[in-house]
Design a protein around this motif. Structure first.
Motif, PDB file in Angstrom:
ATOM      1  N   GLY A   1      28.654  -8.455  33.703  1.00  0.00           N
ATOM      2  CA  GLY A   1      29.787  -8.112  32.974  1.00  0.00           C
ATOM      3  C   GLY A   1      30.248  -9.951  32.117  1.00  0.00           C
ATOM      4  N   GLN A   2      30.270  -9.706  31.481  1.00  0.00           N
ATOM      5  CA  GLN A   2      31.505 -11.434  30.937  1.00  0.00           C
ATOM      6  C   GLN A   2      32.990 -10.989  32.025  1.00  0.00           C
ATOM      7  OE1 GLN A   2      30.299 -14.057  30.299  1.00  0.00           O
ATOM      8  NE2 GLN A   2      29.412 -13.761  27.829  1.00  0.00           N
ATOM      9  N   ALA A   3      33.394 -10.220  31.778  1.00  0.00           N
ATOM     10  CA  ALA A   3      34.933 -10.488  32.798  1.00  0.00           C
ATOM     11  C   ALA A   3      34.098 -11.129  34.510  1.00  0.00           C
ATOM     12  CB  ALA A   3      34.856  -8.876  33.298  1.00  0.00           C
ATOM     13  N   HIS A   4      32.207 -10.700  34.482  1.00  0.00           N
ATOM     14  CA  HIS A   4      32.869 -12.221  36.010  1.00  0.00           C
ATOM     15  C   HIS A   4      31.510 -12.893  35.654  1.00  0.00           C
ATOM     16  CE1 HIS A   4      30.692 -12.718  40.418  1.00  0.00           C
ATOM     17  NE2 HIS A   4      29.198 -12.928  39.372  1.00  0.00           N
ATOM     18  N   GLN A   5      30.609 -12.665  34.399  1.00  0.00           N
ATOM     19  CA  GLN A   5      29.751 -13.923  34.350  1.00  0.00           C
ATOM     20  C   GLN A   5      30.597 -15.056  33.942  1.00  0.00           C
ATOM     21  OE1 GLN A   5      26.350 -12.976  35.811  1.00  0.00           O
ATOM     22  NE2 GLN A   5      26.119 -15.373  35.905  1.00  0.00           N
ATOM     23  N   TRP A   6      31.568 -14.879  32.843  1.00  0.00           N
ATOM     24  CA  TRP A   6      31.835 -15.848  32.183  1.00  0.00           C
ATOM     25  C   TRP A   6      32.509 -16.795  33.212  1.00  0.00           C
ATOM     26  CZ3 TRP A   6      36.855 -18.480  31.602  1.00  0.00           C
ATOM     27  CH2 TRP A   6      36.767 -19.796  30.619  1.00  0.00           C
ATOM     28  N   PHE A   7      32.909 -16.162  34.458  1.00  0.00           N
ATOM     29  CA  PHE A   7      33.408 -17.765  35.346  1.00  0.00           C
ATOM     30  C   PHE A   7      31.615 -18.639  36.254  1.00  0.00           C
ATOM     31  CE2 PHE A   7      36.508 -15.033  34.516  1.00  0.00           C
ATOM     32  CZ  PHE A   7      37.652 -15.313  34.515  1.00  0.00           C
TER      33      PHE A   7
END
Ligand SMILES: *[C@@H]1O[C@H](CO)[C@@H](O)[C@H](O)[C@H]1NC(C)=O
Ligand SMILES: *[C@@H]1O[C@H](CO)[C@@H](O)[C@H](O)[C@H]1NC(C)=O
Ligand SMILES: *[C@@H]1O[C@H](CO)[C@@H](O)[C@H](O)[C@H]1NC(C)=O
Ligand SMILES: *[C@@H]1O[C@H](CO)[C@@H](O)[C@H](O)[C@H]1NC(C)=O
Ligand SMILES: *[C@@H]1O[C@H](CO)[C@@H](O)[C@H](O)[C@H]1NC(C)=O
Ligand SMILES: *[C@@H]1O[C@H](CO)[C@@H](O)[C@H](O)[C@H]1NC(C)=O
Length: 417
Positions: free
Chosen positions: A238-244
């Motif tokens: 999810g974005q909570a991980h992937q955005w970084f």
């Protein structure tokens, strides 16, 4: 007669490509830009992808491969011709939009391990509509010392290009294009990536806000992704991980492995727009309200840690409309939860809430459950006005009047019905 001629010409010189609109083919003409090669020996001057004159827009990795939604390149050049070579990590048939000197966007398909010429075009492009000749982006006869600006952006989130080289005419120069003073980050899913919009990412509200205002921008949006770090619709994280991360959750990203995004090596965003949660809100993905809220807070804190001065705007969600048999009614995903996240951070001053309720109507959602082109325009326009009023972001003089969204000239040419 001219239409017939145009059709014959297109058979001879153009790659036939299509955009399917309401189940039917839309008439578009994409020039074929592919050329055999552009080697030093055949009268070209070649520059490597690490040339400091090239500005990479959005997220690109250490191998000069593009990721996420609407990544692009921009630079200035002199000389009488321009071509680019694309590496083996380029996806097959990527539709890209490009322009010279801020003229209208032209689209063409790029293939892997190939060279394409963008200026002048290797074959002429007939105008589709005689009333509006296809403007192909360059002064008629610029001198070969005129400094011209080139931009190219990828239209589809799942595809990428790998920049291998820039080729100019011998004696020509590459120059860095000036950057805009403000930087915008847009975080989302398919509704932000422009899925099911005509030109995909290049028809999205995020693109409209970015190009329409004249800002540096990065659109970290990917279809199907959740905010919560969980597998959703085939996206492993999810974005909570992937955005970084530099790479997105696509098959291409997963096959190459992770590369962290180095925030210290790129300019901080001044404003971050977040429009995510529709996939978390789907029963198929088993996300509870508690997990959604905690992931949202984690993302906001994560952004604040890497960019302490960024203003973060929580853009509320729709989840479509329904008809109760009496009238149309508007839905909403995680309505209380997103408001709650805003209230949690309200006192700190850097988190804002943008209420999207009422901006679209039920027919701005297409049969594939995504915003139509008109829906994107409504949200994009409202956000441009919000950014002007809230943060004083005026439209840059340089971009005012330039085409942002391509093929949106719909009008009535009959005075009486
Ligand atoms: C060009 O790209 C478009 C959009 O991705 C695609 O529909 C079309 O099939 C491609 N055309 C060719 C000739 O590869
Ligand atoms: C670009 O890469 C080449 C080869 O890896 C290296 O020799 C050169 O110094 C680099 N140039 C810049 C501007 O970083
Ligand atoms: C510019 O044009 C002149 C005259 O045609 C030619 O000699 C020169 O090589 C050209 N320079 C570039 C950079 O294309
Ligand atoms: C959601 O939960 C149900 C019941 O616990 C389970 O059968 C299903 O596999 C889960 N789906 C996902 C995507 O995790
Ligand atoms: C989606 O959001 C709505 C509105 O906030 C909420 O009532 C509903 O329980 C949520 N559904 C799921 C499956 O998360
Ligand atoms: C958002 O706007 C709608 C419609 O104007 C309104 O009913 C709702 O209360 C607003 N939500 C918030 C959190 O202000």
């Amino acid at each position: 007669m001219s239409l017939i001629l145009a059709c014959i010409l297109s058979v001879l010189t153009l790659v036939s490509s299509s955009i399917i609109q309401n189940g039917q083919e839309r008439r578009v003409v994409f020039p074929d830009t592919k050329i055999a090669s552009a080697s030093q020996s055949s009268n070209w001057l070649t520059f490597p992808p690490n040339s400091s004159e090239i500005s990479y827009k959005g997220r690109w990795d250490s191998q000069y491969i593009s990721w996420w939604s609407a990544p692009g390149i921009k630079f200035r050049f002199t000389g009488s011709k321009l071509a680019l070579s694309f590496g083996p990590q380029t996806s097959p048939n990527v539709l890209v939009g490009f322009r010279v000197n801020g003229q209208d966007w032209t689209f063409t398909n790029i293939s892997s391990s190939s060279t394409h010429q963008f200026y002048p075009l290797p074959s002429p492009v007939p105008a589709l509509q005689p009333w509006h000749p296809h403007v192909l982006g360059a002064p008629i006869n610029p001198s070969n010392t005129t400094i011209q600006t080139f931009e190219l952006y990828v239209s589809n989130w799942a595809y990428g290009i790998q920049l291998q080289a820039i080729h100019l005419s011998p004696g020509a120069h590459l120059h860095r294009a000036p950057t805009f003073g403000r930087t915008l980050e847009v975080i989302g899913d398919s509704l932000t990536a422009g899925q099911y919009a005509s030109y995909e990412a290049l028809s999205s509200w995020a693109w409209q806000v970015s190009r329409g205002l004249g800002v540096e921008s990065s659109i970290t949006a990917y279809p199907g992704v959740c905010l919560v770090d969980a597998p959703c619709w085939g996206n492993p994280r999810g974005q909570a991980h992937q955005w970084f991360q530099t790479r997105d959750t696509s098959w291409r990203g997963n096959s190459l492995g992770e590369e962290k995004w180095d925030f210290t090596r790129h300019p901080a965003a001044d404003v971050v727009l977040i429009h995510i949660g529709t996939n978390d809100n789907n029963t198929a993905n088993n996300v509870t309200a508690e997990r959604y809220v905690s992931a949202y807070k984690e993302l906001v804190q994560g952004i604040h840690t890497v960019w302490p001065k960024a203003q973060i705007v929580l853009v509320s969600l729709w989840s479509g409309y329904w008809n109760d048999g009496y009238r149309w009614r508007q839905g909403g995903s995680w309505v209380d939860e997103i408001w709650g996240v805003y209230k949690t951070f309200e006192k700190e001053g850097y988190v804002h809430y943008f209420n999207t309720s009422g901006l679209m109507t039920h027919n701005d959602i297409g049969p594939q459950w995504h915003y139509t082109d008109v829906g994107h325009v409504k949200l994009g326009s409202a956000l441009i006005q919000y950014l002007r009023m809230k943060f004083g972001w005026e439209v840059e003089e340089e971009v005012a009047g330039q085409e942002v969204l391509h093929d949106t000239t719909y009008w009535n040419d009959q005075a009486n019905y």
